[in-house]
Design an enzyme around this catalytic site. Structure first.
Site, short mmCIF file in Angstrom:
data_model
loop_
_atom_site.label_atom_id
_atom_site.label_comp_id
_atom_site.label_asym_id
_atom_site.label_seq_id
_atom_site.Cartn_x
_atom_site.Cartn_y
_atom_site.Cartn_z
CB CYS A 40 -6.63 5.43 -6.11
SG CYS A 40 -5.34 6.19 -5.79
CB CYS B 80 -0.48 -0.05 1.57
SG CYS B 80 -1.51 1.31 1.26
#
Lengths: 401, 401, 401
Positions: free
Chosen positions: B347, B165
């Site tokens: 995103c 991440c």
């Protein structure tokens, strides 16, 4: 009356024949000899592969456009040149006869011999890969491409070591990407551009302006993966094996083979069969032989880690043929030959949904001018040029620009 | 009536519980089990660290939003799953009782276990670095950041080996840079982005379009120094020690730890504890177990020299949860299950004074669509989305898009 | 009355002398000592090389601008400083006398000594290369450049190891490219930018914002070939020999030599002769000595594989001189000295047909502000600044910004 023999019926051969006839008229008997009785507009082969052109759209019969202009056409394969005797020998062609053709001037415009045999498994005949360099190859490649659209899988497009024509592979990478996106199936086709160039955009000429950045950026935007500076060891069914040990699986591969000179004229040239010429495209040793197009030996601007060659585009070949024709005319008419300029190049590269203009003047660095830039207008220009050039050839207007 | 147990109260757990309740109504008894009784809008933790959000701005009580909709909430930590027996076991929670919970269907949405212990000195508890992945970590990191603003010094932000991440670390690098410039003190804070990614913008997914160039350029403009392809040996007080011997001094370091699966469900997965699923997010072996979010094992698109993992964003987790819920519903109601699409991702990355939109469809290459582009409007969109999503969760409108 | 001696009559020396006179009036007897009786606007030397300026356009007589303001000028070469005795010694100058000059304060602004002797064959005197750093060098370099325009051949421009002034070499690369294109002869001149910088745009300061990308792109567009991270072994006639064995042929080479401190003041400094100072430009050991400009020792922001130094531009030197003068004034008048800000830099780099603005605040990273951007307007600004600065110097308006 001078006997002039022209080997080859593509850009160089037809341009030289038309110009010589126009210049010399009845003072010259011109014979074009070729094992291919067609003129094919080769720059459109990537479009044929993609299904945007049919063979008949981009093909003319050589005899049909030569004979009305008083130029002979012999559909036979040259097998040997005897430069000391000033004779060309052919294998039996259409007519069933072998010929022995004496000449006062010989213009060689035979293009490349595709050396598929130098890499095991390469090529469409005995190998496992497709190719874009001849009409027949392109027709087969189109069929293979249609299969990929039906049953998608990994695609490898690019150039092996020893290639000197990178443009069509770049074009096909962009065109395939665009076509796959139009069909909403790009995610089913991993697309790799594999090349012997030391970096993207080298193109055998040390790059053109900011071409490295240009290709890196446009490939990245399209997620076309690239592998540069690569040599191929062999091609297995469904797998490219690189000399560094990497294995690239493929369902469809279109890989340009090494180029060399065609056997009939290769003995006149260097070990790879490319023929050395002076600035007037006259053979450095045999003064009544001229060579134009891919058959010419041009030293690369710098050695590359994996061997590459300098491309000779249709544009360049036409320029060479016009120079050679003008020099022959001057010699026959006892005039001062024109001083040949440096060879330059303009080319429009199709990118699927757009296109790029590339210019190099001269072809090799250092240059007075160099450009690589993108613009949709260049795509329209490329299409227009194809129509215009085919019109010009069909009607023999070699004096048009 | 089917007993459905959902492990986790974050994006995946709440979405699955809401959807299942909406689909199945009285046909299902749904219990959400979590050791955290809050829903935290994790994407806003970087803003909390920077001081732009308070914990209460981005936190909801899980029970408050679940119970009015007829979903049970058990504030207990799952400790074990017995898949053959279809039972979940918990440690004593709020109620003081250990529970043994039988299920007909289990949805695992437990997120990552942060493996600080894999790198000596890493982490906020026994180590010397801060972290952004939980609300509590972020609150502490905010306090550490405020100290840097008072007493500036070198800052290292980034990701250790095994991270999957990368987005929040990028965001914080941009946000810290912007904040330091606003305060006219950027020249007192050397700022390094340290990462296990093989190149900037890789993000665990092989890049997204021209993301490499994008991050290289925007980091260069902001003079954020970057070190890619790095693995951390250990963290000493005030010093990151890399495996290649480099030592990076810091006064403030925020370094993402390796991820693994949480212990309660890790035995259902691979050696790192991530759980293999089919395209419907069903466990490859236990057919009544579904797994969504970070707990899922996704093979990386290509091995990276330093190990990295594929991110599963909140956006992706919600999509997975919706697919899993729809499949369970179809099975319970004996309908044909919907065919799951490829997982894609959108995103918005905050960049301090601007933001970037990143899209990948599907998440991993080759993709039909990929975008990385900058624009101030995306910052407004990111803020709006936070507000909207929290509203939707609060009111249980999981059927809103 | 304080006796203040200023060594050097360039940016630093004149600025310090003017400011000190303005501040202290009759309280100070100020003497400028220099072996060069001219003030030369050094930033315009590249233009002089290209033929856009004559020496008289950018030169003022030091005595003419100092004496009317009540400042003595001694056209003699300093040979030694005795800091314990507070005395400067000079060789016989114009007057034929050696001098022994006592001082209360000494301001050293002697610039660099060009260490041609450190690389065999380097330099215009005993070597084979040209140089841009003094008026006399530039005049000779202009003559050599004119020959290249008549008889073109390979050009190498750049910097050897140990250089701390890269700007003029960049400017000349762009200017030569532009001039050759204007003359339609760029293709006859292979142009290489050779440098000790670890990457393009490093400039001795670790780059300025996106300067790496900026120079890479603008060089690629102009096909200026670059070789970075290089050290020179020796220069043979017509050939640069690099330490890595590469040989670069040239017909014209303009290569910056290593810099060191000038012999008269070098004993006050480090092994390379650069002198350590505190933030007020006061010698770290001798409290009545101030040092400004190239003579100052500034540690590089990071070690580079091939040694490079931090540039001290005219802009920076003027700032240093103003700080030193203000500190001396405060001390003489028994006032609180001003707190010196961090040193910053603004510079405009000519690019032939355009220019670039570069800003660093502070000079070395981390910075609160950094800019590298292109714009034709900066070219006009650069020309205007030259005119303005020469006007200001001529009339002693050192209080103008």
């Amino acid at each position: 009356m001078k006997r002039i023999v022209v080997l080859g019926s593509s850009f160089g051969g037809l341009t030289a024949a038309f110009d010589l006839k126009r210049f010399l008229g009845k003072d010259a008997a011109i014979t074009v000899v070729s094992d291919d009785d067609r003129f094919v507009f080769l720059p459109s082969l990537p479009w044929l592969i993609m299904g945007h052109r049919r063979p008949e759209d981009i093909t003319l019969k050589a005899a049909d456009i030569l004979k009305p202009r008083g130029i002979d056409f012999l559909h036979e394969a040259a097998v040997r040149v005897e430069p000391e005797a000033s004779k060309v020998f052919t294998a039996a062609g259409e007519s069933g006869n072998e010929s022995e053709i004496p000449y006062d001037y010989l213009v060689i415009s035979t293009g490349p011999s595709l050396a598929f045999d130098e890499i095991p498994g390469l090529g469409p005949d005995k190998g496992h890969t497709n190719c874009t360099f001849t009409l027949d190859h392109a027709v087969n490649t189109h069929a293979a491409w249609k299969k990929i659209l039906e049953d998608p899988g990994p695609v490898v497009v690019g150039s092996s070591q020893g290639v000197s024509c990178f443009g069509p592979s770049y074009e096909l990478a962009y065109e395939m990407d665009a076509e796959l996106r139009r069909r909403n199936m790009r995610h089913r086709v991993p697309l790799i551009y594999l090349t012997s160039e030391p970096y993207l955009g080298h193109m055998g000429v040390g790059g053109l302006g900011n071409s490295k950045r240009f290709f890196e950026d446009t490939f990245a935007e399209r997620e076309i993966k690239c592998m540069v500076n690569q040599a191929i060891e062999e091609i297995a069914p469904g797998e490219v094996r690189l000399k560094d040990g990497t294995k690239l699986p493929f369902k469809f591969a279109m890989i340009a083979p090494p180029f060399k000179g065609v056997p009939a004229v290769a003995p006149l040239g260097n070990p790879r069969g490319f023929i050395p010429v002076d600035k007037q495209y006259r053979h450095t040793r045999y003064k009544n032989i001229f060579v134009v197009g891919v058959a010419v030996a041009i030293a690369p601007p710098e050695p590359t880690p994996v061997p590459t060659g300098v491309p000779k585009t249709g544009f360049m070949t036409v320029k060479m043929a016009k120079t050679a024709a003008a020099v022959i005319k001057a010699e026959v008419k006892n005039e001062t030959p024109p001083s040949p300029g440096e060879l330059n190049v303009v080319c429009i590269m199709d990118m699927g949904n757009t296109a790029a203009l590339m210019k190099g003047d001269p072809v090799l660095p250092p240059r007075r001018k160099s450009v690589t830039k993108k613009g949709a207008q260049y795509k329209a220009l490329k299409i227009a040029f194809e129509r215009y050039f085919l019109f010009k050839m069909k009607h023999g207007f070699s004096n048009l620009p």
